[in-house]
Design an enzyme around this catalytic site. Structure first.
Site, PDB file in Angstrom:
ATOM      1  N   ASP A  12      38.662  39.407 -26.478  1.00  0.00           N
ATOM      2  CA  ASP A  12      39.186  40.306 -25.460  1.00  0.00           C
ATOM      3  C   ASP A  12      38.199  41.460 -25.245  1.00  0.00           C
ATOM      4  O   ASP A  12      37.315  41.697 -26.081  1.00  0.00           O
ATOM      5  CB  ASP A  12      40.552  40.827 -25.917  1.00  0.00           C
ATOM      6  CG  ASP A  12      41.172  41.786 -24.940  1.00  0.00           C
ATOM      7  OD1 ASP A  12      41.299  41.433 -23.759  1.00  0.00           O
ATOM      8  OD2 ASP A  12      41.522  42.905 -25.358  1.00  0.00           O
ATOM      9  N   ASP A  14      38.927  45.047 -23.144  1.00  0.00           N
ATOM     10  CA  ASP A  14      39.503  46.397 -23.210  1.00  0.00           C
ATOM     11  C   ASP A  14      40.325  46.566 -24.481  1.00  0.00           C
ATOM     12  O   ASP A  14      41.250  45.802 -24.739  1.00  0.00           O
ATOM     13  CB  ASP A  14      40.400  46.647 -21.998  1.00  0.00           C
ATOM     14  CG  ASP A  14      39.641  46.569 -20.691  1.00  0.00           C
ATOM     15  OD1 ASP A  14      38.689  47.340 -20.527  1.00  0.00           O
ATOM     16  OD2 ASP A  14      40.002  45.739 -19.839  1.00  0.00           O
ATOM     17  N   ASP A 172      43.572  42.638 -29.177  1.00  0.00           N
ATOM     18  CA  ASP A 172      44.144  43.897 -29.636  1.00  0.00           C
ATOM     19  C   ASP A 172      45.638  44.018 -29.368  1.00  0.00           C
ATOM     20  O   ASP A 172      46.232  45.040 -29.698  1.00  0.00           O
ATOM     21  CB  ASP A 172      43.416  45.076 -28.979  1.00  0.00           C
ATOM     22  CG  ASP A 172      43.721  45.190 -27.489  1.00  0.00           C
ATOM     23  OD1 ASP A 172      43.838  44.136 -26.824  1.00  0.00           O
ATOM     24  OD2 ASP A 172      43.841  46.320 -26.985  1.00  0.00           O
TER      25      ASP A 172
END
Length: 217
Positions: A12, A14, A172
């Site tokens: 991922d 961001d 995240d």
């Protein structure tokens, strides 16, 4: 969890590789100002990012008291503002460069898999000197559906020529976990990301780490 058990990794962007809240904050503030609306708080942005730009714009309009009818205008203004500042108010998280190097040294093929529009994702990776390590970069507009749907992970695994069970998802948030479970990929979360205001441990990942370079051969 050993890197030698994997052939590839999907990572991922961001909240995992780059702290981009500053970029979102500036682009959204300028967009809302164009519409005569007040800026939204940083905490709201941290809880809202991760599900694609469309969700972010709709949620931000609602938070700022804007009309649903303003969505198309807000979308167009946001795209222009974000492109103009992409990467200017963001920073690579500690341990990311070292962690990516370790993944490559372990022989894993890498793809960046984000819900951010692919053009913005590639622009950001290049600006932060991270683009060269990835064989592919897939965004929220690369496939018919976004995370937490498993489709992007399934298609990314095909592009890397790796079986899902031997492809590690690194993210995240619970979106990454849900997508990974649906695709059959093991999943690791970073503790410092944007998990919609919830602790990373609550998302049900196979492992939670403080830094990307904790993943060692």
């Amino acid at each position: 969890m050993r890197l030698r058990d994997f052939d590839a990794a999907l990572i991922d962007l961001d909240g995992t590789l780059v702290d981009t809240i500053g970029d979102f904050e500036v682009a959204l503030a300028r967009t809302l100002a164009d519409l005569g609306l007040p800026a939204v708080g940083r905490g709201f942005i941290e809880r809202t990012v991760g599900q694609g730009s469309e969700h972010l714009i709709r949620s931000t309009l609602a938070e700022a008291g804007g009309a649903v009818a303003h969505y198309d205008q807000a979308w167009a203004r946001y795209q222009a503002h974000y492109e103009s500042i992409n990467g200017c108010h963001s920073a690579v998280f500690p341990g990311v460069a070292e962690g990516l190097l370790r993944l490559r040294q372990a022989g894993l093929r890498l793809a960046c898999l984000t819900n951010k529009p692919a053009a913005f994702a590639r622009q950001l990776l290049a600006a932060k000197g991270l683009g060269e390590v990835f064989a592919h970069c897939f965004g929220g507009d690369s496939f018919a559906r976004k995370k937490p749907d498993p489709l992007p992970l399934i298609e990314a695994c095909k592009a890397l020529g790796a079986a899902p069970e031997r492809t590690l998802m690194i993210g995240d948030s619970r979106n990454d976990v849900l997508a990974a479970r649906g695709a059959g990929c093991p999943v690791v979360l970073v503790r410092y990301g944007y998990n919609h205001g919830e602790p990373a441990e609550s998302a049900g990942a196979d492992r939670v780490i403080d830094r990307l370079d904790e993943l060692a051969p």
